[in-house]
Design an enzyme around this catalytic site. Structure first.
Site, PDB file in Angstrom:
ATOM      1  N   ARG A 196       0.821  -1.213   0.000  1.00  0.00           N
ATOM      2  CA  ARG A 196       0.000   0.000   0.000  1.00  0.00           C
ATOM      3  C   ARG A 196       0.857   1.266   0.000  1.00  0.00           C
ATOM      4  O   ARG A 196       0.503   2.274  -0.602  1.00  0.00           O
ATOM      5  CB  ARG A 196      -0.957  -0.004   1.196  1.00  0.00           C
ATOM      6  N   MET A 198     -12.618   3.859  -4.268  1.00  0.00           N
ATOM      7  CA  MET A 198     -12.892   2.588  -3.605  1.00  0.00           C
ATOM      8  C   MET A 198     -11.666   1.927  -2.981  1.00  0.00           C
ATOM      9  O   MET A 198     -11.592   0.705  -2.892  1.00  0.00           O
ATOM     10  CB  MET A 198     -13.564   1.619  -4.590  1.00  0.00           C
ATOM     11  N   ASN A 214     -14.927  12.936   2.160  1.00  0.00           N
ATOM     12  CA  ASN A 214     -15.457  11.753   1.460  1.00  0.00           C
ATOM     13  C   ASN A 214     -16.970  11.839   1.420  1.00  0.00           C
ATOM     14  O   ASN A 214     -17.600  12.336   2.352  1.00  0.00           O
ATOM     15  CB  ASN A 214     -15.038  10.491   2.229  1.00  0.00           C
ATOM     16  N   HIS A 233     -20.261   9.466   1.372  1.00  0.00           N
ATOM     17  CA  HIS A 233     -20.671   8.080   1.644  1.00  0.00           C
ATOM     18  C   HIS A 233     -22.192   7.989   1.480  1.00  0.00           C
ATOM     19  O   HIS A 233     -22.921   8.838   1.999  1.00  0.00           O
ATOM     20  CB  HIS A 233     -20.256   7.664   3.061  1.00  0.00           C
ATOM     21  N   GLU A 288     -29.225  11.533  -6.590  1.00  0.00           N
ATOM     22  CA  GLU A 288     -29.927  12.728  -7.093  1.00  0.00           C
ATOM     23  C   GLU A 288     -30.371  13.651  -5.966  1.00  0.00           C
ATOM     24  O   GLU A 288     -30.258  14.871  -6.074  1.00  0.00           O
ATOM     25  CB  GLU A 288     -31.169  12.306  -7.894  1.00  0.00           C
TER      26      GLU A 288
HETATM   27  C1  GAR Z   1     -21.371   6.958  -4.832  1.00  0.00           C
HETATM   28  O1  GAR Z   1     -22.651   6.521  -4.474  1.00  0.00           O
HETATM   29  C2  GAR Z   1     -20.529   7.205  -3.596  1.00  0.00           C
HETATM   30  O2  GAR Z   1     -21.250   7.771  -2.548  1.00  0.00           O
HETATM   31  C3  GAR Z   1     -20.084   5.815  -3.259  1.00  0.00           C
HETATM   32  O3  GAR Z   1     -19.816   5.223  -4.502  1.00  0.00           O
HETATM   33  C4  GAR Z   1     -20.607   5.827  -5.529  1.00  0.00           C
HETATM   34  C5  GAR Z   1     -19.696   6.329  -6.615  1.00  0.00           C
HETATM   35  O4  GAR Z   1     -20.420   6.802  -7.721  1.00  0.00           O
HETATM   36  N1  GAR Z   1     -18.965   5.833  -2.379  1.00  0.00           N
HETATM   37  C6  GAR Z   1     -18.753   4.891  -1.443  1.00  0.00           C
HETATM   38  O5  GAR Z   1     -19.464   3.923  -1.289  1.00  0.00           O
HETATM   39  C7  GAR Z   1     -17.515   5.128  -0.579  1.00  0.00           C
HETATM   40  N2  GAR Z   1     -17.543   4.275   0.567  1.00  0.00           N
HETATM   41  P1  GAR Z   1     -19.814   7.827  -8.759  1.00  0.00           P
HETATM   42  O6  GAR Z   1     -18.503   7.240  -9.262  1.00  0.00           O
HETATM   43  O7  GAR Z   1     -20.834   7.881  -9.845  1.00  0.00           O
HETATM   44  O8  GAR Z   1     -19.599   9.160  -8.079  1.00  0.00           O
END
Ligand code: GAR
Length: 206
Positions: A70, A95, A112, A114, A182
């Site tokens: 990492r 991710m 971030n 979430h 949305e």
């Molecule tokens: C989003 O829903 C974001 O909140 C989530 O992944 C999606 C990414 O969509 N993030 C997580 O789950 C982080 N733990 P996007 O690439 O279309 O923005």
């Protein structure tokens, strides 16, 4: 330098709709204290990279090779951030979990998004569609999204903003994910980015 906007890097892994929300908000003048200066993806094929390129934003791809430690992965990210004089990081569907060492370098400078109301359905293993699957499985009637500072605990940093979204009869994870995006994510994230960019700019100018 005094007077300049806070230089923001957005870290992504996939489709990048939250990145798009940030780009659109910037285009409407809604992030007056920040400038999206760099988009970093850990996946070379992420559609988010195309969104960035279309908006004329510089991109960097920092994949983590199989078996790569990492620290080596994070060193690549840090190198890109430093090369672009980045002051603030937005994780928008990124991710990978960043190490305690990495986040300690950026105290209250990483945010971030979430897709749940933290502390529900968060922490390791809760990302993307899995979060909505878990909410539906549990049977909660309200979910939402949270923007928070990133510290060494996954999804554990101080909360900046939250917005609730109702769950409807017959929702699938995909339908719910779209509604949360949305009604909550695409609204909260640009606002929070502006708030934090403004704070950092003011701190620099003091
Ligand atoms: C989003 O829903 C974001 O909140 C989530 O992944 C999606 C990414 O969509 N993030 C997580 O789950 C982080 N733990 P996007 O690439 O279309 O923005």
């Amino acid at each position: 330098m005094a007077g300049e906007k806070t230089r923001i890097a957005v870290l992504v892994s996939g489709g990048g709709t939250n990145l798009q929300a940030l780009i659109d908000a910037q285009g409407r003048g809604e992030i007056p204290d920040g400038e999206i200066a760099l988009v970093i993806s850990n996946h070379p094929g992420a559609y988010a990279l195309e969104r960035a390129a279309r908006a004329g934003i510089e991109t960097a791809v920092c994949p983590r090779a199989k078996g790569e430690p990492r620290e080596a992965f994070e060193a690549k990210i840090l190198g890109a951030l430093q090369a672009h004089d980045i002051e603030m990081i937005v994780l928008a569907g990124f991710m990978a979990i960043l190490s305690a060492d990495f986040v300690a370098r950026w105290p209250e400078r990483i945010i971030n998004i979430h897709p749940s109301l933290i502390p529900s359905f968060c922490g390791e293993g809760f990302y993307g569609l899995h979060v909505h699957e878990a909410a539906l499985r549990y049977g909660v009637k309200v979910t939402g999204a949270t923007v928070h500072y990133v510290n060494e605990i996954p999804d554990g940093g101080r909360i900046i903003a939250q917005k609730a979204v109702e769950i409807r009869e017959g929702d699938t994870p995909e339908v719910l994910q779209r509604r949360v995006m949305e009604q909550a994510e695409w609204i909260l994230l640009p606002r929070a980015a502006q708030t934090v960019a403004k704070r950092i700019r003011m701190e620099r100018e003091q």
